[in-house]
Each structure stands twice: as C-alpha cells, then as structure tokens.
Design a protein around this motif. Structure first.
Motif, PDB file in Angstrom:
ATOM      1  N   PRO A  84       0.860  -1.190   0.000  1.00  0.00           N
ATOM      2  CA  PRO A  84       0.000   0.000   0.000  1.00  0.00           C
ATOM      3  C   PRO A  84       0.899   1.244   0.000  1.00  0.00           C
ATOM      4  CG  PRO A  84      -0.701  -1.569   1.681  1.00  0.00           C
ATOM      5  CD  PRO A  84       0.624  -2.057   1.161  1.00  0.00           C
ATOM      6  N   ARG A  93      -3.264   7.296  -3.995  1.00  0.00           N
ATOM      7  CA  ARG A  93      -3.119   6.348  -2.880  1.00  0.00           C
ATOM      8  C   ARG A  93      -3.605   4.965  -3.299  1.00  0.00           C
ATOM      9  NH1 ARG A  93      -5.982   4.443   1.616  1.00  0.00           N
ATOM     10  NH2 ARG A  93      -7.894   5.331   0.764  1.00  0.00           N
ATOM     11  N   ASP A  95      -4.653   1.495  -1.858  1.00  0.00           N
ATOM     12  CA  ASP A  95      -5.014   0.906  -0.572  1.00  0.00           C
ATOM     13  C   ASP A  95      -4.564  -0.556  -0.503  1.00  0.00           C
ATOM     14  OD1 ASP A  95      -6.949  -0.662  -1.875  1.00  0.00           O
ATOM     15  OD2 ASP A  95      -8.574   0.762  -1.451  1.00  0.00           O
ATOM     16  N   HIS A 101      -6.629   5.290  -5.564  1.00  0.00           N
ATOM     17  CA  HIS A 101      -7.486   6.469  -5.425  1.00  0.00           C
ATOM     18  C   HIS A 101      -6.688   7.684  -5.890  1.00  0.00           C
ATOM     19  CE1 HIS A 101     -10.036   4.068  -2.568  1.00  0.00           C
ATOM     20  NE2 HIS A 101      -8.864   3.490  -2.329  1.00  0.00           N
ATOM     21  N   PHE A 189      -5.943   5.658   5.305  1.00  0.00           N
ATOM     22  CA  PHE A 189      -5.553   4.266   5.567  1.00  0.00           C
ATOM     23  C   PHE A 189      -6.160   3.772   6.881  1.00  0.00           C
ATOM     24  CE2 PHE A 189      -1.665   4.875   2.777  1.00  0.00           C
ATOM     25  CZ  PHE A 189      -1.994   3.875   1.871  1.00  0.00           C
ATOM     26  N   GLU A 192      -9.482   2.119   7.026  1.00  0.00           N
ATOM     27  CA  GLU A 192      -9.657   0.896   6.228  1.00  0.00           C
ATOM     28  C   GLU A 192      -8.928  -0.295   6.861  1.00  0.00           C
ATOM     29  OE1 GLU A 192      -9.303   3.346   1.966  1.00  0.00           O
ATOM     30  OE2 GLU A 192      -7.677   2.066   2.647  1.00  0.00           O
TER      31      GLU A 192
END
Ligand SMILES: [Mg+2]
Length: 262
Positions: A84, A93, A95, A101, A189, A192
């Motif tokens: 990640p 980003r 994930d 994203h 982050f 999640e």
C-alpha cells in the motif's frame, strides 16, 4: 499543549517494543532510502526490502509507504514488493486491496504552474523539475545557492492560483493542490482494513511528514522524526536507529535491552 507545539522528542532507543497490533507508515526518501543527489539515483538496500517484507507480514499487511514520489517510482524501487502506498503526498493512494485512489483536483493549475517554472530550470543547469500526476517538484539539491531564487519562482508560479499551495521540503519546493497531505493519507488508511483499530506508527524525515506526525499523534499513535529539525513527533532517531528499531520489532525484542545502547 496542542500537538502543534514542538517539544524535544524522546530518543527512539527508549521506545519499548510494540504490541503486535501496530500499523506502520514509513516515508521513503531519507527514511527507507538514503537521499541521493537526484531522485532517480536513489537505491533501496537489500536490508530494507527484507525488513519491509517482514514488517508487512508481522503487521498483517498494515504497512504503507507514504511519500512525495509518484506511485510508479515507488513500485519500481521496491519491486518485486507491492505495498500500500500514499504517493504524491496523498494525492494518489493505493489501498491494501490494491485499489488506486486519485485526487486530480487542481491538475490543470499544476500544469500551468509547471509551465511557469520551466524557463527557470532551462536557464540554470542542475535544477530539476519532477513532473508527477497531481503535482510538480522543483529540486535544487545540486544548486543549493539557488534556494531563494527557486522559492521566489515557485511562489510566483502559484500566485494567481489559490487552488495550489507550496510545500517546502529538503532541497525541493513542491507545487501541489491544497487538501491532500501525508496526514490525510494516513487518516484514509486508518479508516480501512487492515490498518483500522491498530496503533499507528509513522516515521519520516522531512517537513511534509509533520502533517502525518500530527495525524498519528491525534490517533494516539507513535510518531518518529528521522534526523534533526523542529518537529511535533514524539520520538527522534537517525535513519540507522529507525532501521534497527524496526528490525527489533520484527524480532520481538527491545533495543533498550541491547548492550551499549543509550
Ligand atoms: Mg523523506
């Protein structure tokens, strides 16, 4: 005292081993990899690749790289490891599920600012424009005497664009959209799996890492400043100290117990 008031951090060596429920966020340049004259000259030591792999295993995959670099550059430097990553200070980003994203608000303004900086870079050998997806970085590591000229040029390049901001780093000015920072990336982050519910640990060496230190402090985590400079981080150590500390985490031992440690 608010978390924005700098106080001298504690030595990293005094930090005891963490419980297994930590999540790790680590900056790239100057932290995982030693700084080089140009971003493309940086190399990742075998020791560091091995450490990242083991740290990811130990934390159930809760390990992310948080950097100003583009995503593809991080992947190329860490290959075959695919972690990640918060790239470009959180504008891009990936994930833990592998979903990327992208926050491309302001990309048009960044292109205009880039065009504004090109004449300066063409006029001065050694200056470097690093074009990224959502931002542009003006590097002057090879021409440190041009720091002020670069600062003025970067300010001028964004002066009519309130959507943009200037982020000073080590021998670099980053022109980027307002909003996303390394701090917002860490917060994303932490919302999640597999990061949520874990104690966040963040290590970084640069001014841009201060956003992440503040976010991690607010979340009750552990912030580690690598090297000198004012900081809101709670702990401080050199890059070598950090690598040794991370290796101790993987092995479940304490650095403070090691002979000769301070
Ligand atoms: Mg750094």
């Amino acid at each position: 005292m608010s978390d924005s008031d700098p106080i001298e951090p504690l030595p990293l060596r005094s930090l005891p081993p963490l419980a297994a429920n930590a999540a790790f966020f680590i900056d790239f340049d100057g932290t995982l990899a030693a700084i080089a004259d140009r971003p493309d000259l940086v190399v990742v030591e075998k020791r560091v690749s091995a450490l990242l792999k083991r740290l990811a295993q130990r934390s159930g995959g809760a390990l992310a790289v948080v950097t100003g670099r583009p995503l593809a550059a991080v992947d190329a430097l860490l290959a075959p490891l695919l972690l990640p990553v918060a790239a470009e200070h959180g504008s891009v980003r990936r994930d833990a599920a592998g979903v990327v994203h992208r926050d491309l608000r302001g990309a048009g303004c960044v292109a205009a600012a880039t065009a504004g900086l090109e004449p300066l870079v063409e006029a001065h050998h050694g200056l470097l424009l690093e074009r990224k997806t959502a931002s542009v970085a003006l590097h002057y590591r090879q021409r440190p005497e041009l720091a002020e000229i670069c600062a003025l040029a970067a300010q001028a390049a964004i002066s009519h664009m309130p959507e943009l901001t200037l982020l000073p780093g080590k021998m670099v000015y980053e022109v980027r959209p307002k909003g996303a920072t390394k701090g917002t990336a860490v917060e994303a982050f932490l919302a999640e799996e597999p990061f949520c519910g874990r104690v966040p640990v963040y290590a970084g060496d640069d001014l841009t890492d201060e956003y992440a230190f503040a976010a991690v402090n607010r979340a009750g985590g552990i912030s580690i400043k690598v090297g000198p400079g004012d900081t809101v981080a709670k702990y401080r150590g050199e890059r070598e100290d950090l690598l040794a500390w991370c290796e101790a985490q993987v092995e479940g031992r304490s650095l403070a117990e090691a002979p000769g440690s301070g």
